[in-house]
Motif scaffolding. Structure first.
Motif, PDB file in Angstrom:
ATOM      1  N   ARG A 207      39.616 -64.360  23.279  1.00 14.34           N
ATOM      2  CA  ARG A 207      39.636 -63.294  24.286  1.00 14.34           C
ATOM      3  C   ARG A 207      40.709 -62.264  23.971  1.00 14.34           C
ATOM      4  N   GLU A 208      41.913 -62.752  23.647  1.00 14.40           N
ATOM      5  CA  GLU A 208      43.017 -61.841  23.351  1.00 14.40           C
ATOM      6  C   GLU A 208      42.721 -60.995  22.113  1.00 14.40           C
ATOM      7  N   GLU A 209      42.159 -61.609  21.086  1.00 16.37           N
ATOM      8  CA  GLU A 209      41.838 -60.863  19.876  1.00 16.37           C
ATOM      9  C   GLU A 209      40.749 -59.824  20.146  1.00 16.37           C
ATOM     10  N   THR A 210      39.769 -60.185  20.949  1.00 11.01           N
ATOM     11  CA  THR A 210      38.696 -59.240  21.277  1.00 11.01           C
ATOM     12  C   THR A 210      39.266 -58.034  22.009  1.00 11.01           C
ATOM     13  N   ARG A 211      40.093 -58.285  23.007  1.00 11.78           N
ATOM     14  CA  ARG A 211      40.703 -57.175  23.764  1.00 11.78           C
ATOM     15  C   ARG A 211      41.551 -56.291  22.859  1.00 11.78           C
ATOM     16  N   GLN A 212      42.362 -56.929  22.024  1.00 14.99           N
ATOM     17  CA  GLN A 212      43.252 -56.154  21.173  1.00 14.99           C
ATOM     18  C   GLN A 212      42.478 -55.299  20.173  1.00 14.99           C
ATOM     19  N   ARG A 213      41.451 -55.886  19.552  1.00 12.74           N
ATOM     20  CA  ARG A 213      40.695 -55.144  18.544  1.00 12.74           C
ATOM     21  C   ARG A 213      39.932 -53.973  19.162  1.00 12.74           C
ATOM     22  N   LEU A 214      39.632 -54.066  20.457  1.00  8.39           N
ATOM     23  CA  LEU A 214      38.870 -53.002  21.112  1.00  8.39           C
ATOM     24  C   LEU A 214      39.743 -51.856  21.619  1.00  8.39           C
ATOM     25  N   GLU A 215      41.051 -52.017  21.571  1.00  9.94           N
ATOM     26  CA  GLU A 215      41.933 -50.954  22.052  1.00  9.94           C
ATOM     27  C   GLU A 215      41.719 -49.677  21.236  1.00  9.94           C
ATOM     28  N   GLY A 216      41.376 -48.623  21.916  1.00 11.97           N
ATOM     29  CA  GLY A 216      41.145 -47.341  21.251  1.00 11.97           C
ATOM     30  C   GLY A 216      39.784 -47.204  20.608  1.00 11.97           C
ATOM     31  N   ALA A 217      38.922 -48.205  20.759  1.00 14.47           N
ATOM     32  CA  ALA A 217      37.583 -48.135  20.148  1.00 14.47           C
ATOM     33  C   ALA A 217      36.739 -47.076  20.849  1.00 14.47           C
ATOM     34  N   GLY A 218      35.994 -46.315  20.091  1.00 17.20           N
ATOM     35  CA  GLY A 218      35.133 -45.281  20.642  1.00 17.20           C
ATOM     36  C   GLY A 218      33.803 -45.822  21.137  1.00 17.20           C
ATOM     37  N   TRP A 219      33.008 -44.923  21.733  1.00 13.95           N
ATOM     38  CA  TRP A 219      31.731 -45.310  22.334  1.00 13.95           C
ATOM     39  C   TRP A 219      30.777 -45.900  21.297  1.00 13.95           C
ATOM     40  N   VAL A 220      30.665 -45.248  20.139  1.00 13.20           N
ATOM     41  CA  VAL A 220      29.715 -45.695  19.112  1.00 13.20           C
ATOM     42  C   VAL A 220      30.085 -47.093  18.623  1.00 13.20           C
ATOM     43  N   ARG A 221      31.351 -47.306  18.357  1.00  7.39           N
ATOM     44  CA  ARG A 221      31.804 -48.619  17.881  1.00  7.39           C
ATOM     45  C   ARG A 221      31.510 -49.700  18.907  1.00  7.39           C
ATOM     46  N   ARG A 222      31.749 -49.412  20.168  1.00  4.00           N
ATOM     47  CA  ARG A 222      31.473 -50.410  21.216  1.00  4.00           C
ATOM     48  C   ARG A 222      29.982 -50.699  21.307  1.00  4.00           C
ATOM     49  N   GLN A 223      29.164 -49.680  21.200  1.00  6.56           N
ATOM     50  CA  GLN A 223      27.718 -49.874  21.269  1.00  6.56           C
ATOM     51  C   GLN A 223      27.215 -50.748  20.120  1.00  6.56           C
ATOM     52  N   VAL A 224      27.686 -50.442  18.919  1.00  8.34           N
ATOM     53  CA  VAL A 224      27.250 -51.191  17.739  1.00  8.34           C
ATOM     54  C   VAL A 224      27.687 -52.645  17.833  1.00  8.34           C
ATOM     55  N   ASN A 225      28.952 -52.883  18.151  1.00  4.01           N
ATOM     56  CA  ASN A 225      29.461 -54.246  18.180  1.00  4.01           C
ATOM     57  C   ASN A 225      28.919 -55.038  19.367  1.00  4.01           C
ATOM     58  N   ALA A 226      28.633 -54.359  20.473  1.00  5.87           N
ATOM     59  CA  ALA A 226      27.998 -55.039  21.606  1.00  5.87           C
ATOM     60  C   ALA A 226      26.640 -55.591  21.191  1.00  5.87           C
ATOM     61  N   LEU A 227      25.912 -54.818  20.399  1.00  2.40           N
ATOM     62  CA  LEU A 227      24.596 -55.254  19.932  1.00  2.40           C
ATOM     63  C   LEU A 227      24.717 -56.396  18.923  1.00  2.40           C
ATOM     64  N   VAL A 228      25.698 -56.308  18.032  1.00  5.67           N
ATOM     65  CA  VAL A 228      25.919 -57.372  17.046  1.00  5.67           C
ATOM     66  C   VAL A 228      26.235 -58.691  17.739  1.00  5.67           C
ATOM     67  N   VAL A 229      27.117 -58.634  18.740  1.00  6.96           N
ATOM     68  CA  VAL A 229      27.504 -59.849  19.469  1.00  6.96           C
ATOM     69  C   VAL A 229      26.310 -60.427  20.226  1.00  6.96           C
ATOM     70  N   ALA A 230      25.512 -59.567  20.831  1.00  2.00           N
ATOM     71  CA  ALA A 230      24.343 -60.019  21.588  1.00  2.00           C
ATOM     72  C   ALA A 230      23.322 -60.705  20.671  1.00  2.00           C
ATOM     73  N   ILE A 231      23.081 -60.134  19.507  1.00  2.00           N
ATOM     74  CA  ILE A 231      22.142 -60.737  18.556  1.00  2.00           C
ATOM     75  C   ILE A 231      22.670 -62.084  18.078  1.00  2.00           C
ATOM     76  N   ALA A 232      23.974 -62.127  17.781  1.00  3.23           N
ATOM     77  CA  ALA A 232      24.588 -63.388  17.353  1.00  3.23           C
ATOM     78  C   ALA A 232      24.459 -64.438  18.445  1.00  3.23           C
ATOM     79  N   SER A 233      24.653 -64.047  19.691  1.00  4.71           N
ATOM     80  CA  SER A 233      24.540 -64.973  20.821  1.00  4.71           C
ATOM     81  C   SER A 233      23.127 -65.525  20.935  1.00  4.71           C
ATOM     82  N   TYR A 234      22.157 -64.642  20.793  1.00  6.85           N
ATOM     83  CA  TYR A 234      20.746 -65.040  20.864  1.00  6.85           C
ATOM     84  C   TYR A 234      20.421 -66.083  19.796  1.00  6.85           C
ATOM     85  N   VAL A 235      20.916 -65.864  18.593  1.00  3.54           N
ATOM     86  CA  VAL A 235      20.643 -66.781  17.484  1.00  3.54           C
ATOM     87  C   VAL A 235      21.362 -68.115  17.687  1.00  3.54           C
TER      88      VAL A 235
END
Length: 301
Positions: A207-235
């Protein structure tokens, strides 16, 4: 020049890592000594809480004998453990890659190695547990194995740590039920207790690493990584219950898979187990409209 917010984030990260290292020193287990590996398997016990079976609540479950129900939960517990081993191997490689050539005096670096050591012990523990449950080696489908190979080699930052968190959170809720359930064979309850205690530290770090890595992340980066995490979760979630468990439990595989796929009780159990996880992903900005499709398909929301 380092900003104040970056210095504060570094201090918080160091404090969290030191706290986790202290906790690990005070409360860790050696599965070789803690788990009863010698007593023969008592088939009067389940391998997991029956309510977590993929067939619980179906007409097929009602038609099964108590012996068949117990054998199914033992095979399913072994399948979940095998999937855990597969993902823990991915996790270890991602963490090693992330901390490669970084400052070894950093408490976060030392905690990362501690977590890897924990995961190695957990994987051996799960492997021995599955063997004692008299289960074969359950592996994800070949496509999933190869996709995992790509993911572990490319996932970075919040995508890696949020995916780690998903796998750990789902297992955590299930195993908290199993470790308290006196219907579950004692050695499996011990395994679950060890994993729950030690994984609580791993989830805090993720949790701490996720929060820290997202500091200052832009909209596009959040959208892309949100999708990557969701696909990984599904699998990941889709691989926990191997389709071969039914035949190995002596059941009609075709009927079992059909009823398991439509089992609303099991879907409800998964959704309830992920409520806290979904709240975290939402707060981190990783619960986007495109990602929701995969979480719904995986019955996580």
């Amino acid at each position: 020049m380092t900003s104040i917010s970056e210095r504060e984030a570094g201090t918080d990260r160091e404090t969290t890592a030191r706290r986790l290292l202290d906790s690990s020193e005070q409360l860790s287990y050696d599965p070789v000594k803690e788990v009863d590996w010698e007593t023969p398997l008592d088939t009067d016990y389940h391998g997991a809480s029956p309510e977590w079976s993929t067939l619980y609540g179906t007409s097929y479950w009602a038609d099964m004998t108590p012996e068949q129900q117990r054998e199914l939960t033992r095979q399913e517990a072994a399948s979940v453990a095998s999937t855990g081993i597969w993902f823990e191997m991915i996790l270890q490689q991602m963490i090693l890659r992330d901390f490669y050539a970084k400052d070894p005096t950093d408490p976060a670096f030392q905690w990362a190695l501690t977590e890897i050591a924990d995961e190695c012990r957990h994987s051996i523990m799960f492997a021995r547990g599955a063997a004692k449950l008299r289960a074969p080696a359950y592996r994800p489908r070949r496509f999933v194995v190869e996709a995992g190979r790509i993911f572990k080699a490319t996932a970075t930052g919040e995508a890696a740590y949020a995916a780690i968190l998903v796998a750990e959170e789902v297992l955590d809720v299930m195993q908290r039920d199993w470790m308290r359930d006196e219907r579950v064979v004692p050695f499996v309850r011990t395994i679950n207790n060890i994993h729950v205690v030690e994984e609580s530290r791993h989830m805090k770090f993720a949790r701490e690493e996720t929060r820290q890595r997202l500091e200052g992340a832009g909209w596009v980066r959040r959208q892309v990584n949100a999708l990557v995490v969701a696909i990984a979760s599904y699998v990941i979630v889709g691989s926990m219950w191997n389709a071969k468990v039914y035949e190995n439990a002596g059941l009609d595989g075709k009927r079992a898979r059909r009823e398991a796929k439509a089992n609303e009780h099991h879907k409800s159990m998964l959704r309830s187990s992920c409520s806290g996880l979904m709240e975290f992903l939402h707060s981190a900005g990783l619960l986007t409209k495109p990602s929701l499709w995969f979480y719904k398909r995986a019955n996580l929301i």
